[in-house]
Design an enzyme around this catalytic site. Structure first.
Site, PDB file in Angstrom:
ATOM      1  N   THR A  96       0.862  -1.175   0.000  1.00 31.08           N
ATOM      2  CA  THR A  96       0.000   0.000   0.000  1.00 31.08           C
ATOM      3  C   THR A  96       0.901   1.228   0.000  1.00 31.08           C
ATOM      4  O   THR A  96       1.584   1.499   0.994  1.00 31.08           O
ATOM      5  CB  THR A  96      -0.922   0.016   1.228  1.00 31.08           C
ATOM      6  OG1 THR A  96      -1.800  -1.109   1.167  1.00 31.08           O
ATOM      7  CG2 THR A  96      -1.766   1.289   1.254  1.00 31.08           C
ATOM      8  N   LYS A 171      -7.660   1.339  -2.667  1.00 31.83           N
ATOM      9  CA  LYS A 171      -7.228   0.957  -1.322  1.00 31.83           C
ATOM     10  C   LYS A 171      -7.133   2.174  -0.406  1.00 31.83           C
ATOM     11  O   LYS A 171      -7.587   2.150   0.746  1.00 31.83           O
ATOM     12  CB  LYS A 171      -5.865   0.253  -1.411  1.00 31.83           C
ATOM     13  CG  LYS A 171      -5.191  -0.016  -0.058  1.00 31.83           C
ATOM     14  CD  LYS A 171      -5.975  -1.002   0.782  1.00 31.83           C
ATOM     15  CE  LYS A 171      -5.354  -1.179   2.172  1.00 31.83           C
ATOM     16  NZ  LYS A 171      -4.047  -1.828   2.145  1.00 31.83           N
ATOM     17  N   LYS A 246      -0.432   5.657   8.371  1.00 29.48           N
ATOM     18  CA  LYS A 246       0.202   5.800   7.061  1.00 29.48           C
ATOM     19  C   LYS A 246      -0.851   5.914   5.957  1.00 29.48           C
ATOM     20  O   LYS A 246      -0.763   6.787   5.081  1.00 29.48           O
ATOM     21  CB  LYS A 246       1.109   4.597   6.774  1.00 29.48           C
ATOM     22  CG  LYS A 246       1.819   4.660   5.430  1.00 29.48           C
ATOM     23  CD  LYS A 246       2.411   3.329   5.011  1.00 29.48           C
ATOM     24  CE  LYS A 246       1.369   2.418   4.393  1.00 29.48           C
ATOM     25  NZ  LYS A 246       1.947   1.219   3.735  1.00 29.48           N
TER      26      LYS A 246
END
Length: 301
Positions: A96, A171, A246
């Site tokens: 990711t 995502k 994050k």
């Protein structure tokens, strides 16, 4: 059965590769952390000493790395994937990472003659172990179709989100929405408690009412309410606070590039930052409840 090169054997990479081995594939795995390689080897991964060795002779290469800078390094540096893999090898990055890095990897791979798919996942360590991850895939129809044939042992769902970097976009947005929903759940759980409501009774009401959500049903932050919640296990992470911090940061960075103001995402990012600043980034994201009530059961005082 195929030969798979795998780079990145952390908390997600290890169980994902274990499922590929169970499916009969040969997996050549590399990680900079030697203990991670040793743990993966216990589950049938063939340990190798470098990224170049991992990609040698591979039909497909997967990478599962912490950040965009790590992915760029693994693919673009002289000892990395593009310099050492055969151009017939399909490349899939399941990290990711930020949208711009994903687009850059697509561009650099194409320039070097490779086919590339961005394929981040949702489902956490539990989903990785169970082989039920959701893969969000970005790339051409042909490349995504080929990638799916290898992904199947690791996945419960596979979606072709669109062209280059579409998987990363999906995502990032999904996890931003998850974090915002979770913030509502932790605030509601504490307020319900202060009103004197039994947590299980309130949970049963909310799950069939308009306050229902995935984090409510799956991550309820009070112990003993739902079996899958990290609150039952002192907030041992299924999805660590550091990772959600994050991911929401990636969403905010992407919003900046699109000229958008996302006030709810900014709020929850600040709440996650409070946990990080307190040294609690290793706890599950549902530890957000600590910011509302420091006495929350299962959390350090």
């Amino acid at each position: 059965m195929s030969t798979i090169g795998w780079i990145g054997l952390g908390n997600m990479g290890r169980p994902m590769t274990a499922n590929l081995v169970k499916a009969g594939h040969t997996v050549n795995g590399f990680d900079l952390v030697e203990i991670a390689v040793q743990e993966a080897a216990k589950h049938g991964v063939n340990p190798v000493k470098s990224a170049a060795e991992a990609v040698a002779g591979a039909d497909i290469v997967f990478t599962m790395l912490p950040k965009g800078e790590h992915a760029r390094a693994v693919y673009l540096e002289p000892d990395g994937v593009l310099a050492n893999a055969d151009t017939k090898t399909l490349l899939v990055d399941s990290s990711t990472i930020d949208f711009d890095s994903a687009r850059a990897l697509h561009a650099e791979a194409a320039k070097a003659g490779f086919r590339f798919v961005d394929g981040p996942v949702s489902g956490g360590v539990t989903g990785a172990e169970a082989g039920t991850l959701t893969f969000m895939l970005g790339g051409t129809d042909e490349d995504v179709a080929e990638a799916k044939t290898f992904i199947e042992p690791m996945a419960g769902n596979m979606f072709h989100a669109g062209g280059e970097a579409a998987g990363q976009a999906a995502k990032i947005v999904n996890n931003m929405m998850l974090s915002i929903s979770l913030q509502g759940v932790v605030e509601g759980a504490v307020l319900a408690d202060r009103f004197g409501l039994d947590p299980k009774v309130f949970y049963d009401i909310a799950t069939v009412s308009s306050g229902d959500s995935w984090p409510l049903r799956t991550w309820y932050p009070v112990p003993g309410v739902t079996e899958t919640a990290a609150s039952n296990n002192s907030f041992k992470p299924g999805f660590a606070t550091a990772l959600m911090h994050k991911d929401v940061g990636l969403a905010l960075a992407g919003a900046d590039t699109q000229g958008l103001d996302l006030p709810a995402a900014q709020l929850v990012h600040a709440q996650l930052q409070k946990l990080v600043d307190a040294g609690l980034e290793g706890l599950d994201t549902s530890a957000l409840i600590k910011n509302i009530d420091a006495r929350a059961e299962g959390l350090p005082e």
